[in-house]
Design a protein around this motif. Sequence first.
Motif, PDB file in Angstrom:
ATOM      1  N   MET A   1      15.391 -42.455  59.314  1.00  0.00           N
ATOM      2  CA  MET A   1      14.547 -42.168  60.485  1.00  0.00           C
ATOM      3  C   MET A   1      15.065 -42.962  61.686  1.00  0.00           C
ATOM      4  O   MET A   1      15.259 -44.171  61.589  1.00  0.00           O
ATOM      5  CB  MET A   1      13.122 -42.597  60.130  1.00  0.00           C
ATOM      6  CG  MET A   1      12.103 -42.242  61.144  1.00  0.00           C
ATOM      7  SD  MET A   1      11.413 -40.598  60.957  1.00  0.00           S
ATOM      8  CE  MET A   1      10.314 -40.818  59.572  1.00  0.00           C
ATOM      9  N   GLU A   2      15.293 -42.252  62.803  1.00  0.00           N
ATOM     10  CA  GLU A   2      15.839 -42.934  63.989  1.00  0.00           C
ATOM     11  C   GLU A   2      14.834 -42.780  65.149  1.00  0.00           C
ATOM     12  O   GLU A   2      14.305 -41.676  65.367  1.00  0.00           O
ATOM     13  CB  GLU A   2      17.161 -42.220  64.342  1.00  0.00           C
ATOM     14  CG  GLU A   2      17.788 -42.580  65.645  1.00  0.00           C
ATOM     15  CD  GLU A   2      18.688 -41.431  66.172  1.00  0.00           C
ATOM     16  OE1 GLU A   2      19.166 -41.573  67.304  1.00  0.00           O
ATOM     17  OE2 GLU A   2      18.870 -40.418  65.454  1.00  0.00           O
ATOM     18  N   THR A   3      14.562 -43.862  65.857  1.00  0.00           N
ATOM     19  CA  THR A   3      13.699 -43.759  67.039  1.00  0.00           C
ATOM     20  C   THR A   3      14.543 -43.231  68.190  1.00  0.00           C
ATOM     21  O   THR A   3      15.549 -43.831  68.564  1.00  0.00           O
ATOM     22  CB  THR A   3      13.086 -45.126  67.398  1.00  0.00           C
ATOM     23  OG1 THR A   3      12.279 -45.543  66.301  1.00  0.00           O
ATOM     24  CG2 THR A   3      12.229 -45.043  68.648  1.00  0.00           C
ATOM     25  N   VAL A   4      14.123 -42.108  68.737  1.00  0.00           N
ATOM     26  CA  VAL A   4      14.886 -41.459  69.806  1.00  0.00           C
ATOM     27  C   VAL A   4      14.386 -41.924  71.167  1.00  0.00           C
ATOM     28  O   VAL A   4      15.157 -42.119  72.105  1.00  0.00           O
ATOM     29  CB  VAL A   4      14.745 -39.918  69.671  1.00  0.00           C
ATOM     30  CG1 VAL A   4      15.383 -39.190  70.837  1.00  0.00           C
ATOM     31  CG2 VAL A   4      15.341 -39.445  68.352  1.00  0.00           C
ATOM     32  N   ARG A  17      10.761 -39.545  67.115  1.00  0.00           N
ATOM     33  CA  ARG A  17      11.704 -39.995  66.093  1.00  0.00           C
ATOM     34  C   ARG A  17      12.487 -38.802  65.547  1.00  0.00           C
ATOM     35  O   ARG A  17      11.969 -37.678  65.537  1.00  0.00           O
ATOM     36  CB  ARG A  17      10.953 -40.631  64.919  1.00  0.00           C
ATOM     37  CG  ARG A  17      10.050 -41.744  65.353  1.00  0.00           C
ATOM     38  CD  ARG A  17       9.612 -42.602  64.211  1.00  0.00           C
ATOM     39  NE  ARG A  17       8.776 -41.901  63.251  1.00  0.00           N
ATOM     40  CZ  ARG A  17       8.133 -42.515  62.255  1.00  0.00           C
ATOM     41  NH1 ARG A  17       8.257 -43.815  62.080  1.00  0.00           N
ATOM     42  NH2 ARG A  17       7.386 -41.827  61.419  1.00  0.00           N
ATOM     43  N   ARG A  18      13.721 -39.087  65.114  1.00  0.00           N
ATOM     44  CA  ARG A  18      14.480 -38.046  64.407  1.00  0.00           C
ATOM     45  C   ARG A  18      14.443 -38.390  62.929  1.00  0.00           C
ATOM     46  O   ARG A  18      14.865 -39.465  62.508  1.00  0.00           O
ATOM     47  CB  ARG A  18      15.929 -37.970  64.887  1.00  0.00           C
ATOM     48  CG  ARG A  18      16.649 -36.733  64.324  1.00  0.00           C
ATOM     49  CD  ARG A  18      18.069 -36.590  64.868  1.00  0.00           C
ATOM     50  NE  ARG A  18      18.137 -36.706  66.320  1.00  0.00           N
ATOM     51  CZ  ARG A  18      17.782 -35.752  67.175  1.00  0.00           C
ATOM     52  NH1 ARG A  18      17.337 -34.600  66.723  1.00  0.00           N
ATOM     53  NH2 ARG A  18      17.875 -35.952  68.479  1.00  0.00           N
ATOM     54  N   HIS A  23      14.886 -33.085  62.067  1.00  0.00           N
ATOM     55  CA  HIS A  23      13.829 -32.640  62.975  1.00  0.00           C
ATOM     56  C   HIS A  23      13.216 -33.798  63.747  1.00  0.00           C
ATOM     57  O   HIS A  23      13.149 -34.927  63.265  1.00  0.00           O
ATOM     58  CB  HIS A  23      12.741 -31.880  62.197  1.00  0.00           C
ATOM     59  CG  HIS A  23      13.179 -30.494  61.874  1.00  0.00           C
ATOM     60  ND1 HIS A  23      13.139 -29.470  62.794  1.00  0.00           N
ATOM     61  CD2 HIS A  23      13.710 -29.979  60.746  1.00  0.00           C
ATOM     62  CE1 HIS A  23      13.618 -28.370  62.249  1.00  0.00           C
ATOM     63  NE2 HIS A  23      13.980 -28.652  61.003  1.00  0.00           N
ATOM     64  N   LEU A  24      12.756 -33.478  64.962  1.00  0.00           N
ATOM     65  CA  LEU A  24      12.069 -34.474  65.789  1.00  0.00           C
ATOM     66  C   LEU A  24      10.597 -34.509  65.428  1.00  0.00           C
ATOM     67  O   LEU A  24       9.998 -33.472  65.112  1.00  0.00           O
ATOM     68  CB  LEU A  24      12.214 -34.114  67.274  1.00  0.00           C
ATOM     69  CG  LEU A  24      13.599 -34.251  67.879  1.00  0.00           C
ATOM     70  CD1 LEU A  24      13.614 -33.698  69.303  1.00  0.00           C
ATOM     71  CD2 LEU A  24      14.038 -35.724  67.880  1.00  0.00           C
ATOM     72  N   VAL A 101      14.489 -34.047  74.255  1.00  0.00           N
ATOM     73  CA  VAL A 101      14.057 -32.926  73.398  1.00  0.00           C
ATOM     74  C   VAL A 101      14.963 -31.758  73.797  1.00  0.00           C
ATOM     75  O   VAL A 101      14.821 -31.201  74.891  1.00  0.00           O
ATOM     76  CB  VAL A 101      12.566 -32.579  73.636  1.00  0.00           C
ATOM     77  CG1 VAL A 101      12.171 -31.348  72.826  1.00  0.00           C
ATOM     78  CG2 VAL A 101      11.673 -33.770  73.285  1.00  0.00           C
ATOM     79  N   PRO A 102      15.940 -31.399  72.944  1.00  0.00           N
ATOM     80  CA  PRO A 102      17.019 -30.508  73.399  1.00  0.00           C
ATOM     81  C   PRO A 102      16.581 -29.161  73.974  1.00  0.00           C
ATOM     82  O   PRO A 102      17.205 -28.655  74.905  1.00  0.00           O
ATOM     83  CB  PRO A 102      17.865 -30.311  72.136  1.00  0.00           C
ATOM     84  CG  PRO A 102      17.616 -31.553  71.336  1.00  0.00           C
ATOM     85  CD  PRO A 102      16.175 -31.926  71.596  1.00  0.00           C
TER      86      PRO A 102
END
Length: 217
Positions: A1-4, A17-18, A23-24, A101-102
């Motif tokens: 889990m990555e904090t975006v 988070r990703r 998924h976000l 958010v792409p």
Amino acid sequence: METVARASSPRGELVLRRRDDGHLELRANGVFVMDTLEHTSERALADHALELADCDSLRVLVGGLGLGFTLGAVLADPRVVRCTVAEIEPDLVGWLRDGTVPHGPALLADSRVDVQIGDVADVLRAAATAYDVVLLDVDNGPDYLVHDTNAALYAEPALVTAQAALAPGGSLVIWSAARASELEHALREVFGNAEEQSYDVPGHGRVGQYFVYAARR
Ligand SMILES: C[S@@+](CC[C@H](N)C(=O)[O-])C[C@H]1O[C@@H](n2cnc3c(N)ncnc32)[C@H](O)[C@@H]1O
């Protein structure tokens, strides 16, 4: 889990988070708000409301930008000439605008979109336009609030304000994570009509049920 991305506001902490599945996921004060994996019900909210609308030119208000799925479904309807979006978290709007958010930049670049940063209750009170459709998805519904201050939005005085912001024949459509009989009752009191629709939505290893409440002016 990555904090975006992470932001603080008067309502607390907002984190994007990703997950390991790519998924976000959006969380407010640690509470799951939504993700980019399952957005059937966010889109269904818009589709249902747009089906109720029978004119050729629609002015829509979306309460709660979130990750933009309801907005995307609204913009897919060519009858929509204007879509005002009320979003209380300025940083979230920034994350959609700047591509954190792409899919956000394309959505917000649509010339029909007017983003109002603030409480949807204030946007409704100040409504300069008569809307044909008002969509409210700012919280989990009256019984599972992320922000207690949103309780008033589901009560009669706010529903009267929403009714006044609608053009004759226009609809107010509200998303809820659980059956909300009191909300349905309050809609009936204010509008003289109300309709409940439930949806089965798969996710997290179970089938959940979500509800949409609609009333017509
Ligand atoms: C569940 S999300 C909306 C999801 C959206 N329908 C979508 O498709 O992504 C709720 C959003 O409403 C915003 N919000 C919460 N309370 C609000 C209020 N009173 N006025 C405006 N926006 C609000 C939150 O910051 C969040 O972005």
